[in-house]
Design a protein around this motif. Structure first.
Motif, PDB file in Angstrom:
ATOM      1  N   MET A   1       1.071   3.114   0.668  1.00 26.88           N
ATOM      2  CA  MET A   1       1.897   2.512  -0.358  1.00 26.88           C
ATOM      3  C   MET A   1       1.030   2.344  -1.602  1.00 26.88           C
ATOM      4  O   MET A   1      -0.161   2.096  -1.512  1.00 26.88           O
ATOM      5  N   LYS A   2       1.668   2.493  -2.762  1.00 23.36           N
ATOM      6  CA  LYS A   2       0.962   2.291  -4.021  1.00 23.36           C
ATOM      7  C   LYS A   2       1.685   1.241  -4.849  1.00 23.36           C
ATOM      8  O   LYS A   2       2.913   1.176  -4.846  1.00 23.36           O
ATOM      9  N   LEU A   3       0.921   0.432  -5.550  1.00 20.01           N
ATOM     10  CA  LEU A   3       1.447  -0.536  -6.507  1.00 20.01           C
ATOM     11  C   LEU A   3       0.868  -0.203  -7.868  1.00 20.01           C
ATOM     12  O   LEU A   3      -0.287   0.219  -7.959  1.00 20.01           O
ATOM     13  N   LYS A   4       1.646  -0.388  -8.902  1.00 19.32           N
ATOM     14  CA  LYS A   4       1.124  -0.208 -10.240  1.00 19.32           C
ATOM     15  C   LYS A   4       0.960  -1.584 -10.869  1.00 19.32           C
ATOM     16  O   LYS A   4       1.894  -2.379 -10.911  1.00 19.32           O
ATOM     17  N   ILE A   5      -0.239  -1.873 -11.338  1.00 19.78           N
ATOM     18  CA  ILE A   5      -0.534  -3.160 -11.949  1.00 19.78           C
ATOM     19  C   ILE A   5      -1.130  -2.897 -13.323  1.00 19.78           C
ATOM     20  O   ILE A   5      -2.268  -2.440 -13.438  1.00 19.78           O
ATOM     21  N   PHE A   6      -0.302  -3.137 -14.335  1.00 18.39           N
ATOM     22  CA  PHE A   6      -0.686  -2.903 -15.730  1.00 18.39           C
ATOM     23  C   PHE A   6      -1.290  -1.521 -15.914  1.00 18.39           C
ATOM     24  O   PHE A   6      -2.369  -1.364 -16.471  1.00 18.39           O
ATOM     25  N   GLY A   7      -0.570  -0.510 -15.438  1.00 18.06           N
ATOM     26  CA  GLY A   7      -0.950   0.875 -15.658  1.00 18.06           C
ATOM     27  C   GLY A   7      -1.954   1.449 -14.682  1.00 18.06           C
ATOM     28  O   GLY A   7      -2.273   2.624 -14.743  1.00 18.06           O
ATOM     29  N   VAL A   8      -2.464   0.626 -13.776  1.00 13.55           N
ATOM     30  CA  VAL A   8      -3.438   1.110 -12.796  1.00 13.55           C
ATOM     31  C   VAL A   8      -2.778   1.164 -11.425  1.00 13.55           C
ATOM     32  O   VAL A   8      -2.170   0.195 -10.980  1.00 13.55           O
ATOM     33  N   SER A   9      -2.911   2.297 -10.776  1.00  9.81           N
ATOM     34  CA  SER A   9      -2.333   2.480  -9.451  1.00  9.81           C
ATOM     35  C   SER A   9      -3.282   1.901  -8.397  1.00  9.81           C
ATOM     36  O   SER A   9      -4.464   2.238  -8.347  1.00  9.81           O
ATOM     37  N   MET A  10      -2.747   0.999  -7.579  1.00  6.46           N
ATOM     38  CA  MET A  10      -3.506   0.372  -6.492  1.00  6.46           C
ATOM     39  C   MET A  10      -3.016   0.946  -5.167  1.00  6.46           C
ATOM     40  O   MET A  10      -1.819   0.936  -4.889  1.00  6.46           O
ATOM     41  N   GLN A  11      -3.938   1.435  -4.374  1.00  4.04           N
ATOM     42  CA  GLN A  11      -3.608   1.938  -3.046  1.00  4.04           C
ATOM     43  C   GLN A  11      -3.596   0.760  -2.078  1.00  4.04           C
ATOM     44  O   GLN A  11      -4.536  -0.029  -2.045  1.00  4.04           O
ATOM     45  N   VAL A  12      -2.508   0.637  -1.303  1.00  3.93           N
ATOM     46  CA  VAL A  12      -2.403  -0.399  -0.281  1.00  3.93           C
ATOM     47  C   VAL A  12      -2.458   0.296   1.074  1.00  3.93           C
ATOM     48  O   VAL A  12      -1.635   1.157   1.365  1.00  3.93           O
ATOM     49  N   LYS A  13      -3.455  -0.077   1.869  1.00  4.49           N
ATOM     50  CA  LYS A  13      -3.636   0.549   3.182  1.00  4.49           C
ATOM     51  C   LYS A  13      -3.699  -0.526   4.262  1.00  4.49           C
ATOM     52  O   LYS A  13      -4.255  -1.592   4.058  1.00  4.49           O
ATOM     53  N   ARG A  14      -3.133  -0.192   5.415  1.00  2.82           N
ATOM     54  CA  ARG A  14      -3.244  -1.067   6.580  1.00  2.82           C
ATOM     55  C   ARG A  14      -4.588  -0.797   7.253  1.00  2.82           C
ATOM     56  O   ARG A  14      -5.042   0.346   7.309  1.00  2.82           O
ATOM     57  N   ARG A  15      -5.194  -1.873   7.745  1.00  7.72           N
ATOM     58  CA  ARG A  15      -6.495  -1.741   8.407  1.00  7.72           C
ATOM     59  C   ARG A  15      -6.490  -2.555   9.695  1.00  7.72           C
ATOM     60  O   ARG A  15      -6.172  -3.742   9.678  1.00  7.72           O
ATOM     61  N   LYS A  16      -6.820  -1.905  10.786  1.00  8.54           N
ATOM     62  CA  LYS A  16      -6.842  -2.577  12.090  1.00  8.54           C
ATOM     63  C   LYS A  16      -7.966  -3.601  12.147  1.00  8.54           C
ATOM     64  O   LYS A  16      -9.047  -3.383  11.605  1.00  8.54           O
ATOM     65  N   TYR A  29     -10.085  -5.104  -3.342  1.00  2.28           N
ATOM     66  CA  TYR A  29     -11.412  -4.623  -3.689  1.00  2.28           C
ATOM     67  C   TYR A  29     -11.456  -4.276  -5.185  1.00  2.28           C
ATOM     68  O   TYR A  29     -11.018  -3.187  -5.579  1.00  2.28           O
ATOM     69  N   PRO A  30     -11.967  -5.187  -6.017  1.00  6.05           N
ATOM     70  CA  PRO A  30     -12.041  -4.915  -7.463  1.00  6.05           C
ATOM     71  C   PRO A  30     -12.873  -3.659  -7.724  1.00  6.05           C
ATOM     72  O   PRO A  30     -13.861  -3.399  -7.057  1.00  6.05           O
ATOM     73  N   GLY A  31     -12.449  -2.891  -8.686  1.00  6.54           N
ATOM     74  CA  GLY A  31     -13.171  -1.682  -9.064  1.00  6.54           C
ATOM     75  C   GLY A  31     -12.842  -0.472  -8.201  1.00  6.54           C
ATOM     76  O   GLY A  31     -13.164   0.649  -8.563  1.00  6.54           O
ATOM     77  N   GLN A  32     -12.206  -0.701  -7.051  1.00  3.27           N
ATOM     78  CA  GLN A  32     -11.849   0.415  -6.175  1.00  3.27           C
ATOM     79  C   GLN A  32     -10.348   0.697  -6.198  1.00  3.27           C
ATOM     80  O   GLN A  32      -9.895   1.662  -5.583  1.00  3.27           O
ATOM     81  N   ASN A  33      -9.580  -0.173  -6.864  1.00  2.00           N
ATOM     82  CA  ASN A  33      -8.124  -0.035  -6.893  1.00  2.00           C
ATOM     83  C   ASN A  33      -7.557   0.077  -5.480  1.00  2.00           C
ATOM     84  O   ASN A  33      -6.717   0.921  -5.191  1.00  2.00           O
ATOM     85  N   LEU A  34      -8.022  -0.806  -4.608  1.00  2.00           N
ATOM     86  CA  LEU A  34      -7.693  -0.743  -3.197  1.00  2.00           C
ATOM     87  C   LEU A  34      -7.395  -2.126  -2.644  1.00  2.00           C
ATOM     88  O   LEU A  34      -8.102  -3.092  -2.948  1.00  2.00           O
ATOM     89  N   ILE A  35      -6.341  -2.194  -1.834  1.00  7.59           N
ATOM     90  CA  ILE A  35      -5.985  -3.407  -1.112  1.00  7.59           C
ATOM     91  C   ILE A  35      -5.859  -3.030   0.357  1.00  7.59           C
ATOM     92  O   ILE A  35      -5.177  -2.066   0.695  1.00  7.59           O
ATOM     93  N   HIS A  36      -6.538  -3.761   1.223  1.00  6.44           N
ATOM     94  CA  HIS A  36      -6.387  -3.590   2.666  1.00  6.44           C
ATOM     95  C   HIS A  36      -5.563  -4.750   3.197  1.00  6.44           C
ATOM     96  O   HIS A  36      -5.795  -5.903   2.837  1.00  6.44           O
ATOM     97  N   ILE A  37      -4.615  -4.430   4.083  1.00  2.00           N
ATOM     98  CA  ILE A  37      -3.757  -5.413   4.736  1.00  2.00           C
ATOM     99  C   ILE A  37      -3.909  -5.230   6.243  1.00  2.00           C
ATOM    100  O   ILE A  37      -3.900  -4.093   6.735  1.00  2.00           O
TER     101      ILE A  37
END
Length: 94
Positions: A1-16, A29-37
């Motif tokens: 899944m991707k989210l756009k936050i003020f023009g920057v695409s953030m990758q959202v990934k599930r992590r076991k 993760y700032p600077g990596q445009n990445l969110i782990h859930i």
């Protein structure tokens, strides 16, 4: 899944085992445009966590994070995520 936050695409990934290894349900993760859930989260708990981490990303993009206390940032992230999940049914695929 991707989210756009003020023009920057953030990758959202599930992590076991995120809760076990990092003691968190989600991490931005700032600077990596990445969110782990954590992969075990479902439904509203998943939505709440994604929104919480998206608020962290928003505050980072606006350069607010360095200017506020970490505890205050957590309160803001929790409050905004709760307000949204309480008032709007989220329609994105989980």
């Amino acid at each position: 899944m991707k989210l756009k936050i003020f023009g920057v695409s953030m990758q959202v990934k599930r992590r076991k085992h995120l809760r076990t290894k990092e003691e968190a349900m989600g991490i931005y993760y700032p600077g990596q445009n990445l969110i782990h859930i954590d992969a075990d989260l479902k439904g509203e708990e998943y939505d709440q966590c994604v929104l919480h981490e998206a608020v962290h990303a928003l505050l980072d993009r606006l350069h607010i994070s360095p200017a506020i206390d970490e505890d205050v940032e957590e309160i803001i992230a929790d409050s905004v995520a709760t307000m949204i999940t309480e008032n709007w049914k989220l329609s994105k695929k989980r």
